[in-house]
Design an enzyme around this catalytic site. Structure first.
Site, PDB file in Angstrom:
ATOM      1  N   HIS A   1       0.840  -1.212   0.000  1.00  0.00           N
ATOM      2  CA  HIS A   1       0.000   0.000   0.000  1.00  0.00           C
ATOM      3  C   HIS A   1       0.870   1.256   0.000  1.00  0.00           C
ATOM      4  O   HIS A   1       1.013   1.914   1.017  1.00  0.00           O
ATOM      5  CB  HIS A   1      -0.887   0.000   1.251  1.00  0.00           C
ATOM      6  CG  HIS A   1      -2.067   0.936   1.156  1.00  0.00           C
ATOM      7  ND1 HIS A   1      -1.995   2.278   1.414  1.00  0.00           N
ATOM      8  CD2 HIS A   1      -3.354   0.688   0.838  1.00  0.00           C
ATOM      9  CE1 HIS A   1      -3.186   2.830   1.279  1.00  0.00           C
ATOM     10  NE2 HIS A   1      -4.030   1.891   0.927  1.00  0.00           N
TER      11      HIS A   1
ATOM     12  N   ILE B   1       1.781   4.878   1.271  1.00  0.00           N
ATOM     13  CA  ILE B   1       0.821   5.721   2.001  1.00  0.00           C
ATOM     14  C   ILE B   1       0.202   4.873   3.098  1.00  0.00           C
ATOM     15  O   ILE B   1      -0.217   3.735   2.859  1.00  0.00           O
ATOM     16  CB  ILE B   1      -0.292   6.252   1.069  1.00  0.00           C
ATOM     17  CG1 ILE B   1       0.294   7.174  -0.004  1.00  0.00           C
ATOM     18  CG2 ILE B   1      -1.346   7.004   1.875  1.00  0.00           C
ATOM     19  CD1 ILE B   1      -0.721   7.640  -1.022  1.00  0.00           C
TER      20      ILE B   1
ATOM     21  N   GLY C   1      -5.839   4.604   5.400  1.00  0.00           N
ATOM     22  CA  GLY C   1      -6.702   5.396   6.267  1.00  0.00           C
ATOM     23  C   GLY C   1      -7.330   4.590   7.382  1.00  0.00           C
ATOM     24  O   GLY C   1      -7.489   5.065   8.515  1.00  0.00           O
ATOM     25  N   VAL C   2      -7.676   3.346   7.093  1.00  0.00           N
ATOM     26  CA  VAL C   2      -8.301   2.510   8.108  1.00  0.00           C
ATOM     27  C   VAL C   2      -7.342   2.240   9.259  1.00  0.00           C
ATOM     28  O   VAL C   2      -7.767   2.111  10.422  1.00  0.00           O
ATOM     29  CB  VAL C   2      -8.809   1.192   7.479  1.00  0.00           C
ATOM     30  CG1 VAL C   2      -7.643   0.333   7.009  1.00  0.00           C
ATOM     31  CG2 VAL C   2      -9.688   0.420   8.451  1.00  0.00           C
TER      32      VAL C   2
ATOM     33  N   GLU D   1      -7.529   3.080  13.198  1.00  0.00           N
ATOM     34  CA  GLU D   1      -7.214   2.081  14.211  1.00  0.00           C
ATOM     35  C   GLU D   1      -6.239   2.647  15.249  1.00  0.00           C
ATOM     36  O   GLU D   1      -6.417   2.449  16.454  1.00  0.00           O
ATOM     37  CB  GLU D   1      -6.612   0.839  13.554  1.00  0.00           C
ATOM     38  CG  GLU D   1      -6.041  -0.188  14.521  1.00  0.00           C
ATOM     39  CD  GLU D   1      -7.068  -0.813  15.453  1.00  0.00           C
ATOM     40  OE1 GLU D   1      -6.680  -1.247  16.559  1.00  0.00           O
ATOM     41  OE2 GLU D   1      -8.266  -0.864  15.074  1.00  0.00           O
TER      42      GLU D   1
END
Length: 444
Positions: free
Chosen positions: A343, A349, A352-353, A357
């Site tokens: 990723h 990057i 976002g998840v 978290e």
């Protein structure tokens, strides 16, 4: 209502107030609303016209030309805030929300007198709890040519400012200011901003002082002040001291130090504030009212609270913590994170998840440090109002600032921000369930 205060006692205003006026440099009208905030909130600025927050920190400074400029989310900026900030510190106020509908704070008469009058009318109230100051523990010096800045240990804030300009009576002025009750109003607040007559045309060519006139600044010529008498014989150095106090307010925490500056201005004040923040800013961050005690939580202590382990423990340090109220934590992002392999290859990057978290893990510590929740874990139960404003990449340090919205029995809700380089990268509201640990849900 007086401005007497104990610097390490949280304070805010009793009631909100509004004012408006023209910015010195932009010439634009700006409406400002100032509101109280709960203890532990700090100073918060917003551009109400852009629905954008600007973090109050020396790291947020994006310009120092004839004033201090901060930048925040959505590329929002605010200018010339130093006189207002100096008044905030002068009154011992720590928790405040300031909303501006344009980019520049009104200049008013060029001093801080009218700000003082507003705070008197609004009333200043003491809040419960205590503040964690930035305490200078050793001498720190900076030198930029003939500009000199130094901070030394002290049990209160003291400013020793020297200015020198090639004008009669302005060659070597010195002022010592101590942050004590009423000293700000008596010693600094009335001192106006100033410029020299020979600078005016050049400032106009630079697009500045569009809102300037003889009513909002001293104009000094070779033969002395042009627009009326001085309020003090040493008004110039008093105003420079006021500017320094405003720029140090960007630290957003009380500063205990003796500060000496010679021939400095906003640019160098900000460099000093950054150096203070880097060297002394974390060592006195206190775990407020924590049943576990200590000044901060390192990774060993975090592992005693959170069940997560490699590669899913996403918190490196807790800087501030108040059980069931607020927590500030740090995540250092490195290229060695396993998720960067996919990723994305060649363009890493942080997902976002995983930022959410990490935010949840930081927020979870404010619940799990409470003795009533000892031995429990948290399940993420909901995500609301998530906004991803800028990518987070290897080398970034994420500062998570999390406030508790509510906690009821086995459910808690938090509002969090992931801040990188003074800008909000991600924000969201998260709901979690607080449950008992069992062999089934911990893998034991």
């Amino acid at each position: 209502m007086t401005s007497n205060h104990t610097p390490l006692t949280p304070r805010t205003i009793e009631k909100a107030f509004c004012f408006e006026g023209v910015g010195l440099h932009t010439g634009k009208n700006c409406k400002v609303k100032v509101s109280p905030l709960p203890a532990g909130s700090g100073l918060k600025f917003f551009r109400s016209d852009l629905n954008a927050e600007i973090i109050v920190s020396p790291e947020s400074v994006s310009g120092t030309a004839r004033g201090t400029t901060l930048s925040g989310e959505k590329n929002a900026t605010i200018h010339t805030i130093e006189h207002f900030l100096a008044t905030v510190t002068g009154f011992g106020i720590n928790n405040l929300k300031v909303e501006m509908d344009a980019e520049e704070m009104p200049i008013l008469d060029g001093s801080a007198v009218q700000f003082c009058e507003m705070f008197h009318k609004a009333g200043v109230v003491q809040q419960s709890g205590s503040l964690a100051p930035i305490k200078v523990t050793e001498t720190l010096e900076l030198q930029f040519g003939d500009v000199y800045l130094k901070v030394e240990p002290a049990d209160r804030l003291e400013l020793n400012v020297t200015t020198s300009f090639p004008y009669a009576g302005l060659e070597n002025q010195n002022r010592v200011f101590k942050l004590e009750p009423n000293h700000f109003e008596n010693d600094l607040a009335q001192a106006r901003t100033f410029c020299f007559e020979e600078e005016i045309e050049q400032l106009r060519k630079q697009g500045l002082i569009k809102g300037g006139d003889f009513g909002c600044a001293m104009v000094i010529g070779k033969k002395g002040i042009i627009n009326g008498p001085l309020r003090f014989d040493d008004e110039v150095v008093r105003h420079k001291t006021l500017d320094l106090l405003g720029d140090l307010t960007l630290l957003n925490r009380p500063l205990l130090a003796k500060v000496t500056v010679k021939k400095a201005g906003h640019r160098y004040h900000v460099e000093l504030a950054k150096a203070i923040l880097k060297k002394f800013g974390q060592q006195d961050s206190q775990t407020k009212n924590s049943s576990r005690g200590g000044t901060m939580f390192d990774i060993i202590q975090i592992q005693k609270m959170l069940p997560h382990r490699y590669p899913f423990l996403l918190v490196d340090k807790i800087l501030e913590l108040e059980p069931n109220k607020r927590v500030v934590g740090i995540k250092n992002v490195t290229i060695n994170e396993p998720f960067f392999q996919g990723h994305f290859p060649g363009h890493p990057i942080m997902p976002g998840v995983l930022v959410l978290e990490a935010m949840a893990q930081v927020g979870g510590t404010t619940f799990l440090c409470d003795k009533s929740n000892e031995g429990k874990i948290l399940y993420l139960a909901g995500v609301d109002k998530a906004r991803f404003r800028k990518p987070i990449v290897p080398g970034d340090q994420i500062r998570f600032e999390v406030d508790v919205i509510f906690v009821r029995s086995k459910i808690g809700k938090i509002a969090g921000k992931a801040i990188v380089d003074g800008q909000v990268a991600v924000e969201a509201e998260l709901t979690c369930a607080i449950v008992d640990r069992t062999p089934e849900n911990t893998g034991a």
